[in-house]
Design an enzyme around this catalytic site. Structure first.
Site, PDB file in Angstrom:
ATOM      1  N   GLU A  21       0.856  -1.186  -0.017  1.00  0.00           N
ATOM      2  CA  GLU A  21      -0.013  -0.130  -0.045  1.00  0.00           C
ATOM      3  C   GLU A  21       0.684   1.346  -0.057  1.00  0.00           C
ATOM      4  O   GLU A  21       1.730   1.335   0.857  1.00  0.00           O
ATOM      5  CB  GLU A  21      -0.691  -0.062   1.342  1.00  0.00           C
ATOM      6  CG  GLU A  21      -1.745   1.229   1.630  1.00  0.00           C
ATOM      7  CD  GLU A  21      -2.749   1.066   2.773  1.00  0.00           C
ATOM      8  OE1 GLU A  21      -3.433   1.916   2.574  1.00  0.00           O
ATOM      9  OE2 GLU A  21      -2.373   0.344   3.667  1.00  0.00           O
TER      10      GLU A  21
ATOM     11  N   GLY B 107      21.763  -0.512  35.011  1.00  0.00           N
ATOM     12  CA  GLY B 107      20.532  -1.039  35.049  1.00  0.00           C
ATOM     13  C   GLY B 107      20.022  -1.612  33.662  1.00  0.00           C
ATOM     14  O   GLY B 107      20.556  -1.671  32.883  1.00  0.00           O
TER      15      GLY B 107
ATOM     16  N   TYR C  42      -8.873   4.882  13.270  1.00  0.00           N
ATOM     17  CA  TYR C  42      -8.740   4.344  14.821  1.00  0.00           C
ATOM     18  C   TYR C  42      -7.325   4.155  15.098  1.00  0.00           C
ATOM     19  O   TYR C  42      -6.590   4.018  14.275  1.00  0.00           O
ATOM     20  CB  TYR C  42      -9.465   3.129  14.994  1.00  0.00           C
ATOM     21  CG  TYR C  42      -9.202   2.024  14.044  1.00  0.00           C
ATOM     22  CD1 TYR C  42      -8.210   1.173  14.263  1.00  0.00           C
ATOM     23  CD2 TYR C  42      -9.919   1.988  12.854  1.00  0.00           C
ATOM     24  CE1 TYR C  42      -7.933  -0.004  13.543  1.00  0.00           C
ATOM     25  CE2 TYR C  42      -9.715   0.910  12.030  1.00  0.00           C
ATOM     26  CZ  TYR C  42      -8.792  -0.021  12.361  1.00  0.00           C
ATOM     27  OH  TYR C  42      -8.542  -0.958  11.462  1.00  0.00           O
TER      28      TYR C  42
ATOM     29  N   ASN D 155      15.564  14.820  40.707  1.00  0.00           N
ATOM     30  CA  ASN D 155      15.482  15.276  39.313  1.00  0.00           C
ATOM     31  C   ASN D 155      16.795  15.920  39.024  1.00  0.00           C
ATOM     32  O   ASN D 155      17.052  15.922  37.664  1.00  0.00           O
ATOM     33  CB  ASN D 155      14.336  16.065  39.332  1.00  0.00           C
ATOM     34  CG  ASN D 155      12.998  15.280  39.327  1.00  0.00           C
ATOM     35  OD1 ASN D 155      13.335  14.002  39.433  1.00  0.00           O
ATOM     36  ND2 ASN D 155      11.907  15.704  39.868  1.00  0.00           N
TER      37      ASN D 155
ATOM     38  N   SER E  76      18.670   0.410  30.287  1.00  0.00           N
ATOM     39  CA  SER E  76      19.958   1.212  29.381  1.00  0.00           C
ATOM     40  C   SER E  76      20.797  -0.030  28.794  1.00  0.00           C
ATOM     41  O   SER E  76      21.135   0.050  27.638  1.00  0.00           O
ATOM     42  CB  SER E  76      20.734   2.183  30.355  1.00  0.00           C
ATOM     43  OG  SER E  76      21.414   1.461  31.205  1.00  0.00           O
TER      44      SER E  76
ATOM     45  N   LYS F 205       3.758  14.896  30.937  1.00  0.00           N
ATOM     46  CA  LYS F 205       4.968  14.501  30.570  1.00  0.00           C
ATOM     47  C   LYS F 205       5.196  13.723  29.588  1.00  0.00           C
ATOM     48  O   LYS F 205       6.073  13.934  28.604  1.00  0.00           O
ATOM     49  CB  LYS F 205       5.449  13.601  31.882  1.00  0.00           C
ATOM     50  CG  LYS F 205       5.904  14.340  33.000  1.00  0.00           C
ATOM     51  CD  LYS F 205       6.630  13.046  34.209  1.00  0.00           C
ATOM     52  CE  LYS F 205       7.043  13.850  35.302  1.00  0.00           C
ATOM     53  NZ  LYS F 205       7.626  12.617  36.235  1.00  0.00           N
TER      54      LYS F 205
ATOM     55  N   LEU G 203      24.336   4.976  29.998  1.00  0.00           N
ATOM     56  CA  LEU G 203      24.307   3.926  30.538  1.00  0.00           C
ATOM     57  C   LEU G 203      24.381   3.948  32.291  1.00  0.00           C
ATOM     58  O   LEU G 203      25.326   4.728  32.547  1.00  0.00           O
ATOM     59  CB  LEU G 203      25.448   3.027  30.030  1.00  0.00           C
ATOM     60  CG  LEU G 203      25.761   1.406  30.165  1.00  0.00           C
ATOM     61  CD1 LEU G 203      24.322   1.070  29.233  1.00  0.00           C
ATOM     62  CD2 LEU G 203      27.107   0.948  29.745  1.00  0.00           C
TER      63      LEU G 203
ATOM     64  N   LYS H 240      -9.214   2.729  -2.606  1.00  0.00           N
ATOM     65  CA  LYS H 240      -9.520   2.102  -1.338  1.00  0.00           C
ATOM     66  C   LYS H 240     -11.040   2.434  -0.918  1.00  0.00           C
ATOM     67  O   LYS H 240     -11.618   3.552  -1.099  1.00  0.00           O
ATOM     68  CB  LYS H 240      -8.316   2.285  -0.299  1.00  0.00           C
ATOM     69  CG  LYS H 240      -8.632   1.564   0.944  1.00  0.00           C
ATOM     70  CD  LYS H 240      -7.493   1.965   1.986  1.00  0.00           C
ATOM     71  CE  LYS H 240      -7.269   1.286   2.968  1.00  0.00           C
ATOM     72  NZ  LYS H 240      -6.158   1.718   3.906  1.00  0.00           N
TER      73      LYS H 240
ATOM     74  N   CYS I  41      -5.408  -3.378   1.808  1.00  0.00           N
ATOM     75  CA  CYS I  41      -5.347  -3.205   3.269  1.00  0.00           C
ATOM     76  C   CYS I  41      -6.677  -3.309   4.141  1.00  0.00           C
ATOM     77  O   CYS I  41      -7.494  -4.275   4.178  1.00  0.00           O
ATOM     78  CB  CYS I  41      -4.444  -1.939   3.897  1.00  0.00           C
ATOM     79  SG  CYS I  41      -3.794  -2.339   5.288  1.00  0.00           S
TER      80      CYS I  41
END
Length: 539
Positions: A43, A290, A119, A369, A293, A510, A287, A113, A149
């Protein structure tokens, strides 16, 4: 009644019209050399999927038409081959998602099409007009119909093709990946195409486009819904379907991937194409020692090569010695450039600058922070200076609950594991370590308690429910749209459910500022998650 259909599972770039046309022409010449009668491309193969608001610009259609004409002209030297090319059409104030059938220097048929998805990540009704007219063309006594499709996700368009005389349905697709979708596609074809008594040849895009990854996995089902041909996922290629006496014949069938390999492959392809198609020379990763990362680093190296990846450790006074040791061991295993930039002096300088403002106030998340934002600033400085993109390392569990720092660990250009719940992070690490070549992620990274290491003796579970509980609630509420009442009826603790739902709601501001990231579930925090930031609704 014999024919040979070539499926071109190609990786195109949105807007790279001439390069995409060249890719289609190359595939056509290869198919012609193999004696193919039909070349089926995905497509919008000429423009890439999806061009989004480029589709609102007249110049885009002028350029697309010119690129299509190059394919038409090239077809003059490929007698007997019918090339199906997906492209947009603008006509008399309307726009269509179209597929042209090109043969021997002419457009011999064109399908528009009918079903326009609107959605999740899809927004086609913003751009296109639906069209209900079927298209059928004949080769060697075999009548081929065309759907695009979404058309096959409903019965109308396949029924119309069958009613117009189609024996085999050719379906160009721009079907983005999410876990398990390769099986869903076949179930849909069986429900809406096979039951019409038609075979189906399904050609899907492959490649990364911003947050979406297209996995390929093109296939052919016969009229009984049996798999005749199955192409592999996440790689380009051309595969052939032989039609004899009107029936597809058994051909090459790639094996299914386990879920971990499927997801890892999607993440790897997403990184490869985002950096490659946007011209970034490499990647920088902060890095920490943990698991998040570590997984991001492994994916980046597998996607780009060790020479294009740089890892930076930025320890503070709270960084455990084992984090240093594990980070050093991992970069040694992978062979990437590794640097350590301690942040203690920067942190002290910030505290000194803010001392008067903070007089009499206890230490809290502010100081935590600050450390994350210092690290983000250093990574972005390296990115600015050297041109490489910063890959962020936050996972979906953190993004959902806001366990991340704006302009800190969220600072960067591409969020590789943004749609990966923490429990899946561990599964992907275990899968990667089991691959040939041995472990790349030190075992201790996978067994120690996860921690942001922004204060003494900190662990993630100080602030969040256990990840098995948290991820189950996020999956039900965010991905599956379950209500609070439904989750309580399933036995989840009410206080925990309401706390997690509140965190998801309160941290929308955020997520709106987070970098784009790879989508691997059927609902990620991106184009298919559209909640208002200013929102007082409580369920």
């Amino acid at each position: 009644m014999k024919a040979l259909v070539a499926i071109a599972q190609i990786n195109v770039t949105v807007g790279a019209l001439q390069a995409n046309a060249d890719r289609i022409i190359t595939a056509a010449r290869t198919a012609h050399q193999h004696g193919a009668n039909v070349l089926l491309t995905p497509e919008l193969s000429l423009t890439g999927y999806s061009p989004e608001d480029l589709l609102l610009r007249d110049a885009f259609y002028v350029a697309s038409d010119a690129a299509l004409e190059r394919i038409v002209q090239a077809s003059s030297s490929l007698p007997g081959l019918h090339i199906l090319v997906g492209h947009p059409v603008q006509r008399e104030g309307e726009r269509f998602n179209s597929c042209s059938v090109i043969a021997e220097g002419k457009v011999v048929a064109r399908y528009h099409k009918h079903d326009l998805p609107n959605y999740d990540v899809f927004d086609e009704q913003r751009y296109f007009t639906p069209d209900a007219r079927p298209v059928v063309f004949e080769i060697n006594g075999i009548r081929f119909g065309v759907n695009i499709c979404e058309d096959i996700w409903f019965p109308y368009a396949p029924e119309a093709a069958r009613a117009a005389g189609a024996d085999i349905l050719l379906v160009p697709n721009g079907s983005p990946y999410h876990m398990g979708k390769i099986h869903t596609r076949k179930d849909v074809v069986r429900a809406n195409v096979s039951r019409q008594g038609m075979a189906c040849v399904f050609a899907n895009l492959v490649g990364g486009q911003d947050e979406l990854v297209f996995d390929g996995g093109s296939f052919c089902l016969n009229a009984r819904g049996e798999v005749m041909v199955q192409m592999p996922q996440f790689v380009e290629g051309i595969e052939y379907v032989a039609i004899k006496t009107g029936e597809p014949q058994p051909g090459s069938c790639a094996p299914d991937l386990c879920e971990e390999e499927e997801v890892y492959s999607a993440l790897k392809l997403g990184v490869t194409d985002y950096l490659g198609k946007n011209g970034f020379p490499g990647a920088i990763i902060g890095l920490s020692g943990g698991v998040d990362s570590a997984l991001t680093l492994a994916i980046a190296v597998d996607a780009l090569g060790a020479d294009k990846v740089r890892a930076v450790m930025m320890p503070s006074r709270y960084t455990a010695e084992i984090s240093w040791l594990d980070s050093r061991e991992m970069v040694q295993r992978l062979g990437v450039r590794y640097d350590e930039l301690p942040i203690s002096d920067c942190f002290d300088a910030f505290r000194k600058t803010l001392a008067t403002e903070f007089t009499g106030l206890p230490e809290d998340a502010t100081e935590e922070n600050l450390q994350a934002r210092i690290r983000g600033t250093l990574l972005m400085a390296l990115s600015n200076k050297h041109g490489s993109i910063v890959l962020t390392t936050g996972n979906k569990s953190e993004m959902a609950t806001g366990y991340c720092t704006l302009y800190g660990d969220m600072a960067g250009g591409y969020a590789v594991i943004k749609d990966i719940l923490k429990t899946l992070v561990y599964r992907l690490c275990a899968w990667r370590n089991a691959q040939p070549g041995g472990e790349v992620i030190p075992e201790r990274i996978l067994t120690r308690a996860p921690s942001a290491e922004l204060r003494e003796n900190q662990t993630d579970q100080d602030s969040l429910p256990p990840y098995e509980v948290l991820d189950a609630i996020i999956r039900r509420y965010m991905e599956e749209r379950a209500s609070v009442a439904e989750m309580l009826a399933e036995g989840h603790d009410e206080a925990t459910v309401r706390r997690v739902v509140k965190l998801i709601k309160n941290n929308e501001y955020k997520r709106r500022q987070a970098p784009v990231g790879i989508r691997v579930t059927h609902r990620g925090f991106g184009r298919d998650w559209r909640y208002p930031i200013t929102n007082r609704f409580t369920e």
